[in-house]
Scaffold this motif. Sequence first.
Motif, mmCIF file in Angstrom:
data_model
loop_
_atom_site.group_PDB
_atom_site.id
_atom_site.type_symbol
_atom_site.label_atom_id
_atom_site.label_comp_id
_atom_site.label_asym_id
_atom_site.label_seq_id
_atom_site.Cartn_x
_atom_site.Cartn_y
_atom_site.Cartn_z
ATOM 1 N N ASN A 180 7.101 -9.657 8.524
ATOM 2 C CA ASN A 180 5.675 -9.701 8.851
ATOM 3 C C ASN A 180 5.287 -8.630 9.865
ATOM 4 O OD1 ASN A 180 5.047 -11.836 7.111
ATOM 5 N ND2 ASN A 180 5.651 -13.362 8.638
ATOM 6 N N ASP A 181 6.146 -8.391 10.843
ATOM 7 C CA ASP A 181 5.851 -7.346 11.830
ATOM 8 C C ASP A 181 5.693 -5.986 11.157
ATOM 9 O OD1 ASP A 181 5.914 -9.143 13.909
ATOM 10 O OD2 ASP A 181 7.938 -8.626 14.574
ATOM 11 N N VAL A 182 6.617 -5.668 10.257
ATOM 12 C CA VAL A 182 6.596 -4.363 9.593
ATOM 13 C C VAL A 182 5.408 -4.251 8.637
ATOM 14 C CG1 VAL A 182 7.818 -2.844 7.977
ATOM 15 C CG2 VAL A 182 9.078 -3.986 9.828
ATOM 16 N N TYR A 183 5.212 -5.269 7.823
ATOM 17 C CA TYR A 183 4.138 -5.184 6.828
ATOM 18 C C TYR A 183 2.746 -5.348 7.438
ATOM 19 C CZ TYR A 183 7.071 -4.496 2.794
ATOM 20 O OH TYR A 183 7.929 -3.930 1.870
ATOM 21 N N ASP A 184 2.618 -6.080 8.538
ATOM 22 C CA ASP A 184 1.334 -6.125 9.242
ATOM 23 C C ASP A 184 0.964 -4.731 9.724
ATOM 24 O OD1 ASP A 184 1.118 -8.847 8.863
ATOM 25 O OD2 ASP A 184 1.681 -9.390 10.926
ATOM 26 N N PHE A 185 1.930 -4.018 10.267
ATOM 27 C CA PHE A 185 1.691 -2.659 10.752
ATOM 28 C C PHE A 185 1.305 -1.720 9.604
ATOM 29 C CE2 PHE A 185 3.558 1.607 11.416
ATOM 30 C CZ PHE A 185 2.727 2.039 12.450
ATOM 31 N N ILE A 186 2.072 -1.783 8.506
ATOM 32 C CA ILE A 186 1.788 -0.896 7.376
ATOM 33 C C ILE A 186 0.405 -1.194 6.789
ATOM 34 C CG2 ILE A 186 2.475 -0.229 5.035
ATOM 35 C CD1 ILE A 186 5.370 -0.744 5.839
ATOM 36 N N GLU A 187 0.101 -2.465 6.580
ATOM 37 C CA GLU A 187 -1.197 -2.827 6.010
ATOM 38 C C GLU A 187 -2.344 -2.354 6.904
ATOM 39 O OE1 GLU A 187 -1.477 -6.968 5.139
ATOM 40 O OE2 GLU A 187 -0.158 -6.860 3.391
ATOM 41 N N SER A 188 -2.160 -2.480 8.200
ATOM 42 C CA SER A 188 -3.197 -2.031 9.131
ATOM 43 C C SER A 188 -3.409 -0.526 9.033
ATOM 44 C CB SER A 188 -2.804 -2.418 10.563
ATOM 45 O OG SER A 188 -3.714 -1.895 11.496
ATOM 46 N N GLU A 189 -2.317 0.231 9.000
ATOM 47 C CA GLU A 189 -2.425 1.691 8.970
ATOM 48 C C GLU A 189 -2.964 2.187 7.630
ATOM 49 O OE1 GLU A 189 -1.796 3.767 11.740
ATOM 50 O OE2 GLU A 189 -1.941 1.733 12.553
ATOM 51 N N VAL A 190 -2.494 1.608 6.540
ATOM 52 C CA VAL A 190 -2.977 2.021 5.218
ATOM 53 C C VAL A 190 -4.441 1.630 5.049
ATOM 54 C CG1 VAL A 190 -2.671 1.779 2.737
ATOM 55 C CG2 VAL A 190 -0.674 1.843 4.207
ATOM 56 N N GLY A 191 -4.794 0.456 5.548
ATOM 57 C CA GLY A 191 -6.176 0.006 5.429
ATOM 58 C C GLY A 191 -7.152 0.945 6.117
ATOM 59 N N LYS A 192 -6.737 1.569 7.209
ATOM 60 C CA LYS A 192 -7.612 2.508 7.931
ATOM 61 C C LYS A 192 -7.958 3.730 7.088
ATOM 62 C CE LYS A 192 -5.646 1.291 12.454
ATOM 63 N NZ LYS A 192 -4.788 1.771 13.577
ATOM 64 N N THR A 193 -7.115 4.066 6.127
ATOM 65 C CA THR A 193 -7.360 5.269 5.324
ATOM 66 C C THR A 193 -8.432 5.041 4.267
ATOM 67 O OG1 THR A 193 -5.702 4.792 3.592
ATOM 68 C CG2 THR A 193 -4.926 5.897 5.613
ATOM 69 N N GLY A 194 -8.640 3.797 3.871
ATOM 70 C CA GLY A 194 -9.663 3.487 2.882
ATOM 71 C C GLY A 194 -9.349 3.971 1.482
ATOM 72 N N GLN A 195 -8.079 4.192 1.165
ATOM 73 C CA GLN A 195 -7.714 4.652 -0.170
ATOM 74 C C GLN A 195 -6.337 4.132 -0.563
ATOM 75 O OE1 GLN A 195 -7.327 9.035 1.086
ATOM 76 N NE2 GLN A 195 -5.615 8.826 -0.358
ATOM 77 N N LYS A 196 -5.979 4.358 -1.822
ATOM 78 C CA LYS A 196 -4.663 4.006 -2.323
ATOM 79 C C LYS A 196 -3.746 5.228 -2.295
ATOM 80 C CE LYS A 196 -5.833 0.036 -5.219
ATOM 81 N NZ LYS A 196 -5.623 -0.636 -6.531
ATOM 82 N N TRP A 197 -2.441 4.966 -2.285
ATOM 83 C CA TRP A 197 -1.441 6.025 -2.149
ATOM 84 C C TRP A 197 -0.269 5.771 -3.103
ATOM 85 C CZ3 TRP A 197 -2.345 9.827 1.604
ATOM 86 C CH2 TRP A 197 -3.381 9.543 2.504
ATOM 87 N N TYR A 198 0.465 6.839 -3.384
ATOM 88 C CA TYR A 198 1.788 6.696 -3.977
ATOM 89 C C TYR A 198 2.750 6.419 -2.822
ATOM 90 C CZ TYR A 198 0.012 8.540 -8.373
ATOM 91 O OH TYR A 198 -0.698 8.707 -9.539
ATOM 92 N N PHE A 199 3.566 5.379 -2.976
ATOM 93 C CA PHE A 199 4.479 4.987 -1.908
ATOM 94 C C PHE A 199 5.854 5.621 -2.137
ATOM 95 C CE2 PHE A 199 2.355 0.586 -0.957
ATOM 96 C CZ PHE A 199 1.213 1.256 -0.538
ATOM 97 N N LEU A 200 6.340 6.304 -1.129
ATOM 98 C CA LEU A 200 7.684 6.876 -1.122
ATOM 99 C C LEU A 200 8.456 6.159 -0.023
ATOM 100 C CD1 LEU A 200 9.735 9.134 -1.984
ATOM 101 C CD2 LEU A 200 8.698 10.548 -0.186
ATOM 102 N N VAL A 201 9.522 5.421 -0.399
ATOM 103 C CA VAL A 201 10.207 4.555 0.564
ATOM 104 C C VAL A 201 11.679 4.934 0.683
ATOM 105 C CG1 VAL A 201 10.626 2.179 1.276
ATOM 106 C CG2 VAL A 201 8.637 2.701 -0.154
#
Length: 278
Positions: A180-201
């Motif tokens: 939850n700590d990791v995905y809360d952070f990612i969701e917050s940061e991605v949400g700020k961009t207002g768009q979708k992305w290709y994910f490279l992990v």
Amino acid sequence: MTKQTLTAADLEGRVQFHHDTQIMEVSFQNCTLANSVDVNFFYDHIEQQIAQTGESLWFFLVNYCEARIDNSAWFAFSRRGKELNLAHSMGSVRFDASEITRRQIERDAGTEAFDPNLFYDRESAIERLKSLPSKRRTKVVHKHSFTLSDLKWRLEFMPQEQIMYADFSGMSFEHSTDVNDVYDFIESEVGKTGQKWYFLVNYDGTRIQSPAWVQYAARGKRLNEAFSLGSVRYAPGSETEADIRRRAESQDFRPNIRNTREEALERIAEMKAEAAHT
């Protein structure tokens, strides 16, 4: 490609929770697990049912009456069962196993260091569970493994390529709190961009421990559905790679695992080309 033979209807009523005795009863009665896809589909269902209870720990009562597990499904069955027990079991007993199933379980017990706790009838199995101590009395408080500064450098956006890069290298997700700590952070940061992305992990040296897998799968699915144009993973390592591939079988997504970053970027380029022609 191996085809799933079980349906959602086949699993109805097979997982029941007896709250007064803290027992989760799972019935494989008259069920055939024909391949690893069926195994993963069944265990995904069990994990989802546990998550919905809000309780992490249960005594497991497993009915094997007239169950059939094909040889090709045994490795996945053993692996997923071990993961589920490590994450959620306060004790497990099994009953009504056929001689073939009994021998296979006992062989696994001899190689994987667990007590098979096999009984011939349900009543004896329940009595055994009632003799075991509950671990729920102690409230589990997870220690946070990652701080905000640990995570900030692990996320990078490449606008020209439409790529979000997540670096999970060397991380160990110990439990749901880490997830939850990791995905809360990612969701917050991605949400700020207002768009979708290709994910490279980057999964180089990543470990997803058994108590973390249910939440990891759920949060990853939610993130992908909300923000991903497609996901590619690379350098996951043998154990994590095997776990991802197993879960991809039953959760209807392509694992898209590559050995190197360069190969992963090539796959993303292919995905972009495929999208342009649809």
